[in-house]
Design a protein around this motif. Structure first.
Motif, PDB file in Angstrom:
ATOM      1  N   GLU A  69     -11.214  49.023 -17.250  1.00  0.00           N
ATOM      2  CA  GLU A  69     -10.139  48.048 -17.075  1.00  0.00           C
ATOM      3  C   GLU A  69      -9.590  48.049 -15.653  1.00  0.00           C
ATOM      4  O   GLU A  69      -8.836  47.138 -15.282  1.00  0.00           O
ATOM      5  CB  GLU A  69      -8.993  48.342 -18.054  1.00  0.00           C
ATOM      6  CG  GLU A  69      -9.364  48.170 -19.518  1.00  0.00           C
ATOM      7  CD  GLU A  69     -10.035  49.417 -20.100  1.00  0.00           C
ATOM      8  OE1 GLU A  69     -10.316  50.339 -19.309  1.00  0.00           O
ATOM      9  OE2 GLU A  69     -10.275  49.461 -21.319  1.00  0.00           O
ATOM     10  N   ALA A 107      -5.549  45.520 -17.353  1.00  0.00           N
ATOM     11  CA  ALA A 107      -4.928  45.762 -18.657  1.00  0.00           C
ATOM     12  C   ALA A 107      -3.881  46.856 -18.495  1.00  0.00           C
ATOM     13  O   ALA A 107      -4.057  47.805 -17.707  1.00  0.00           O
ATOM     14  CB  ALA A 107      -5.957  46.158 -19.707  1.00  0.00           C
ATOM     15  N   TYR A 192     -13.159  36.724 -24.241  1.00  0.00           N
ATOM     16  CA  TYR A 192     -11.949  37.389 -23.768  1.00  0.00           C
ATOM     17  C   TYR A 192     -12.328  38.829 -23.411  1.00  0.00           C
ATOM     18  O   TYR A 192     -12.878  39.552 -24.247  1.00  0.00           O
ATOM     19  CB  TYR A 192     -10.877  37.406 -24.858  1.00  0.00           C
ATOM     20  CG  TYR A 192     -10.221  36.063 -25.113  1.00  0.00           C
ATOM     21  CD1 TYR A 192      -8.933  35.804 -24.666  1.00  0.00           C
ATOM     22  CD2 TYR A 192     -10.901  35.064 -25.792  1.00  0.00           C
ATOM     23  CE1 TYR A 192      -8.331  34.578 -24.900  1.00  0.00           C
ATOM     24  CE2 TYR A 192     -10.309  33.827 -26.026  1.00  0.00           C
ATOM     25  CZ  TYR A 192      -9.030  33.590 -25.583  1.00  0.00           C
ATOM     26  OH  TYR A 192      -8.442  32.378 -25.805  1.00  0.00           O
ATOM     27  N   THR A 193     -12.029  39.242 -22.187  1.00  0.00           N
ATOM     28  CA  THR A 193     -12.415  40.584 -21.770  1.00  0.00           C
ATOM     29  C   THR A 193     -11.368  41.178 -20.837  1.00  0.00           C
ATOM     30  O   THR A 193     -10.731  40.454 -20.043  1.00  0.00           O
ATOM     31  CB  THR A 193     -13.783  40.573 -21.068  1.00  0.00           C
ATOM     32  OG1 THR A 193     -14.091  41.882 -20.601  1.00  0.00           O
ATOM     33  CG2 THR A 193     -13.793  39.621 -19.884  1.00  0.00           C
ATOM     34  N   ARG A 194     -11.186  42.479 -20.945  1.00  0.00           N
ATOM     35  CA  ARG A 194     -10.314  43.221 -20.027  1.00  0.00           C
ATOM     36  C   ARG A 194     -11.116  44.074 -19.059  1.00  0.00           C
ATOM     37  O   ARG A 194     -10.546  44.813 -18.266  1.00  0.00           O
ATOM     38  CB  ARG A 194      -9.381  44.136 -20.841  1.00  0.00           C
ATOM     39  CG  ARG A 194      -8.403  43.387 -21.728  1.00  0.00           C
ATOM     40  CD  ARG A 194      -7.695  44.351 -22.683  1.00  0.00           C
ATOM     41  NE  ARG A 194      -6.996  45.394 -21.955  1.00  0.00           N
ATOM     42  CZ  ARG A 194      -6.545  46.511 -22.527  1.00  0.00           C
ATOM     43  NH1 ARG A 194      -6.755  46.738 -23.814  1.00  0.00           N
ATOM     44  NH2 ARG A 194      -5.918  47.405 -21.805  1.00  0.00           N
ATOM     45  N   TYR A 234      -5.934  39.374 -20.483  1.00  0.00           N
ATOM     46  CA  TYR A 234      -7.371  39.187 -20.662  1.00  0.00           C
ATOM     47  C   TYR A 234      -7.857  38.085 -19.718  1.00  0.00           C
ATOM     48  O   TYR A 234      -7.103  37.162 -19.369  1.00  0.00           O
ATOM     49  CB  TYR A 234      -7.704  38.773 -22.104  1.00  0.00           C
ATOM     50  CG  TYR A 234      -7.684  39.894 -23.106  1.00  0.00           C
ATOM     51  CD1 TYR A 234      -8.864  40.491 -23.530  1.00  0.00           C
ATOM     52  CD2 TYR A 234      -6.480  40.352 -23.639  1.00  0.00           C
ATOM     53  CE1 TYR A 234      -8.855  41.517 -24.458  1.00  0.00           C
ATOM     54  CE2 TYR A 234      -6.458  41.375 -24.566  1.00  0.00           C
ATOM     55  CZ  TYR A 234      -7.646  41.951 -24.972  1.00  0.00           C
ATOM     56  OH  TYR A 234      -7.637  42.973 -25.893  1.00  0.00           O
TER      57      TYR A 234
END
Length: 598
Positions: A69, A107, A192-194, A234
Motif C-alpha cells: 500500500e 491506504a 478497486y485497489t490499494r 482506493y
C-alpha cells in the motif's frame, strides 16, 4: 627507574590500541519524515549505515516490499567515503551507504518496519524498528455518494456488484437492473485497489453475457479515480464498458468478471507479485413489451427518411431508393419491409450500419438501398414506409414514417416473342429383315491364298482413302472457321470484352457484357430473343424448355446481380467481378451442353 615504568605502561596499552584498530565502528539508522502522515502525502524514508574502519557489504530493509500500500515514487542510493590520518594509527577509512525512498501511502493504517540490517566485514548490524502511522485524508467518514461504499456492511460482506477485499476487488455496475426487452443496459467493470499495479500486466476477462447483444466501448489506457470505500482510499480503474441489449425476457445474468495483474514493489531487482481477483454475477430483470406490439417494433427513439436518386427513367432502367433510419437504440434490430409496387421489379436491398457510443448511450443509423427496375411505362408510386418503436422514457409506442415518392418510366415495353412449341414427330416402325434360320453348322476349308482374293486390293486401298477423307474433313472445318462471325465466336467475343472491362476496372461495361453474354447464349439455345423479357416470363420459358431448377436459379440470380451492380450507387468489389466472370462462364457452358443434349 622512572623510564622502566613508562615502558611497561606503554607495552600494556598496545594490545588495546590494536583491538581498537581492528574493530570497526558501525551505526545503522532507520528514519521516516514525518512519522505520521495522511493518505496521499509523501513520506521520506531513509535507511543509512555508517562504518569507520570497516568495509560495508550490504544494507537491506526487508519489510519495504511487504507493504504494497506504500507506493515508491522515487529511490536514491548514496555512497559517500572519507579518509582520515591519525598520529600512530595510520590511515582510517570512514564510509556510509544511504537508501532514500519517497513513499506515497495509498491506504490508511499502521505500518511496522523491522530493523534494517547492514553487513560490515561479514558481521551483521541492526537499526531500531520503525512505526509509520498513516491516517485517512480529510474526514474518515464514508462518502455516501461513492457507489462502492457500504456503510452498513462488514468488510467481509458483499457490496452491490462486488465482494469487498481490503487490498483489491472487482465491482460490476449495471444500470438499470430492470429494463424492457431490447432496452439498453450500461455495464461497467471496475478494479478497486490499494496496491500499486503494473498497467502492462493487467489481463481482464470479460464476463459472460448470455442473452444480450453487446457493443463494447474499448478502453485504450488505464485511468483511475481515487474513491473512498469504508474509510479507505482506493484507486478505481475502469477495465470494461459495454452497452448491452437483452434479446429475451426474464432474468438474465451478467457473469462474474476476472482479472490478473502484477503488484510491483518499486525495486527493480524484486520479482512482482501476481494477484488474481474474481467478481460476482449481477442479475438483470427483463420485461416484455406491453401488448399490443406493432409489427417489427423496436425499442428506442428513431426518425426515418426516404429519397430516390432520380425521378425519370426509361422503361427497363432502374432507380435507387434509399431509406435511412437513425436514432437512439440498437439499429441492428431495425427491420423494414418495402410494400410491393405494381410494374416495378425490386431487387434485394444493400444494408449498411453506422454505430456510435456517446456518453454511454448507443445510437446509430441503418441504411437500405433498393434497386427498382421499371418493367412498364408510366408513373410508379412508392408508398410511405413506417417504422414502429417503443420509447422506454415515455413507455409508449410511436410511429415514424416517410413521405410518398414517385418516378416516371418512359418508353414502350418490348413485347415478348411467341413461344415455339416442340412438334412430336411420329415414330417409325422398324423394317429390319433377317436371313434364313440355319439349323446346323458346317466347317469348310478354303485353300485360296489371301493375296489372290478379290477384296485384298480394296483392303490395301483403304488406308489412303481414309487419310484423304480425314484431310478433306479438316479442310472443310478450316473453311467453316474462316467464314463470317458464328454464334460461338460472338459468345467468345462478349466474354473477352467482359474480361477487358474487368482489367480496366469499368464495372458498368463489365456487367453490360455479362448480361449480353448470358442473353446471347439463351437466344442461341432457344432460337428466339429473350432480351426485354421479365424474369417471371423468362423462368416460364426455361421451364418449358426443360432447364433444371439449379440452372434456372443460378441464371436468374446472375442476371439480377448484374442488374443490381449496373445501377447501384456504390462501388463494386473487383474480386466479386472476377468471381462473377467465372460463374457466367460456367452457366454458359451448361446452357451449351443442354443444347447439344436436346
Amino acid at each position: 627507574m622512572r623510564a622502566l615504568a613508562l615502558l611497561v605502561v606503554a607495552s600494556s596499552a598496545m594490545p588495546c590500541f590494536a583491538r581498537a584498530a581492528t574493530e570497526p565502528e558501525v551505526t545503522v539508522t532507520l528514519n521516516a519524515t514525518p512519522n505520521e502522515a495522511q493518505v496521499g502525502d509523501p513520506v521520506r524514508l531513509e535507511v543509512r549505515v555508517r562504518a569507520r574502519g570497516g568495509n560495508i557489504e550490504d544494507l537491506q530493509l526487508r519489510d519495504l516490499k511487504k507493504h504494497l500500500e506504500l507506493e515508491i515514487v522515487s529511490h536514491q542510493t548514496m555512497r559517500p567515503m572519507q579518509f582520515s590520518f591519525g598520529f600512530g594509527s595510520g590511515v582510517q577509512k570512514e564510509s556510509s551507504i544511504a537508501n532514500i525512498y519517497v513513499l506515497v501511502p495509498r491506504a490508511a493504517g499502521t505500518y511496522e518496519f523491522s530493523p534494517a540490517v547492514a553487513k560490515v566485514d561479514g558481521k551483521s548490524y541492526r537499526s531500531e524498528p520503525l512505526t509509520l502511522v498513516i491516517r485517512p485524508s480529510g474526514s474518515s467518514a464514508t462518502d455516501p455518494s461513492d457507489p462502492a461504499s457500504a456503510p452498513d456492511g462488514s468488510p467481509g460482506g458483499d457490496l452491490s456488484g462486488a465482494r469487498y477485499d481490503s487490498r483489491a476487488f472487482l465491482r460490476t455496475v449495471v444500470e438499470p437492473t430492470e429494463v424492457y426487452l431490447g432496452q439498453q443496459v450500461d455495464i461497467a467493470v471496475y478494479l478497486y485497489t490499494r496496491i500499486r499495479l503494473s498497467p502492462q500486466s493487467v489481463v481482464p476477462s470479460k464476463p459472460a453475457m448470455d442473452g444480450f447483444w453487446v457493443h463494447d466501448d474499448p478502453i485504450t489506457s488505464l485511468q483511475f479515480e481515487t474513491v473512498s470505500v469504508k474509510g479507505q482510499q482506493y484507486r478505481a480503474y475502469p477495465i470494461q464498458r459495454s452497452a448491452a441489449f437483452p434479446q429475451r425476457s426474464g432474468e438474465l445474468a451478467v457473469g462474474a468478471p476476472k482479472i490478473a495483474f502484477d503488484a510491483g514493489t518499486g525495486n527493480f531487482f524484486d520479482a512482482p507479485q501476481r494477484i488474481e481477483r474474481v467478481g460476482v454475477p449481477v442479475t438483470v430483470r427483463v420485461k416484455p413489451l406491453p401488448p399490443p406490439v406493432p409489427a417489427n417494433a423496436v425499442v428506442g427513439n428513431y426518425a426515418i427518411e426516404a429519397r430516390l436518386d432520380r425521378k425519370t427513367v426509361k422503361t427497363g432502367d432502374a432507380v435507387t431508393l434509399r431509406v435511412d433510419a437513425g436514432g437512439v437504440g440498437n439499429v441492428n434490430d431495425l427491420r423494414i419491409d418495402l410494400p410491393p409496387i405494381a410494374g416495378v421489379r425490386v431487387l434485394q436491398p444493400a444494408i449498411r450500419d453506422q454505430r456510435r457510443l456517446t456518453n454511454g448511450g448507443l445510437s446509430g443509423t441503418r441504411s437500405w438501398e433498393w434497386i427498382l427496375i421499371a418493367e412498364s411505362p408510366g408513373e410508379h408510386r412508392v408508398p410511405p414506409i413506417e417504422l414502429h418503436f417503443f420509447d422506454p422514457e415515455t413507455e409508449a409506442y410511436e410511429t415514424a414514417r416517410t413521405t410518398a415518392l414517385s418516378f416516371n418510366a418512359t418508353g414502350a415495353t418490348k413485347p415478348p416473342e411467341p413461344t415455339i412449341k416442340p412438334v412430336d414427330a411420329p415414330r417409325k416402325l422398324s423394317t429390319a429383315t433377317f436371313g434364313p434360320i440355319r439349323v446346323y453348322s458346317a466347317l469348310t476349308r478354303d485353300r485360296t491364298p489371301i493375296r489372290d482374293r478379290g477384296w485384298f486390293a480394296w483392303l490395301l486401298a483403304l488406308p489412303p482413302v481414309l487419310f484423304a477423307l480425314v484431310w478433306l474433313g479438316a479442310a472443310v472445318s478450316r473453311q467453316r472457321g474462316q467464314r463470317g462471325t458464328t454464334s460461338g465466336a460472338i459468345q467468345r467475343k462478349l466474354l473477352r470484352e467482359a474480361e477487358g472491362a474487368l482489367q480496366s476496372d469499368d464495372p458498368r461495361a463489365f456487367y453490360d457484357r455479362i448480361v449480353a453474354s448470358i442473353t446471347h447464349a439463351l437466344d442461341t439455345r432457344l432460337n428466339e430473343s429473350v432480351a426485354g423479357l421479365p424474369h417471371t416470363q423468362l423462368l416460364a420459358r426455361l421451364s418449358a424448355e426443360g432447364f433444371d431448377e439449379d440452372l434456372k436459379q443460378r441464371l436468374i440470380n446472375e442476371l439480377e446481380g448484374a442488374d443490381f451492380a449496373r445501377f447501384a450507387a456504390s462501388g463494386v468489389n473487383r474480386d466479386e467481378m472476377d468471381r462473377c466472370l467465372q460463374r457466367t462462364t460456367a452457366i454458359i457452358e451448361r446452357i451449351q451442353r443442354a443444347k447439344s443434349a436436346s
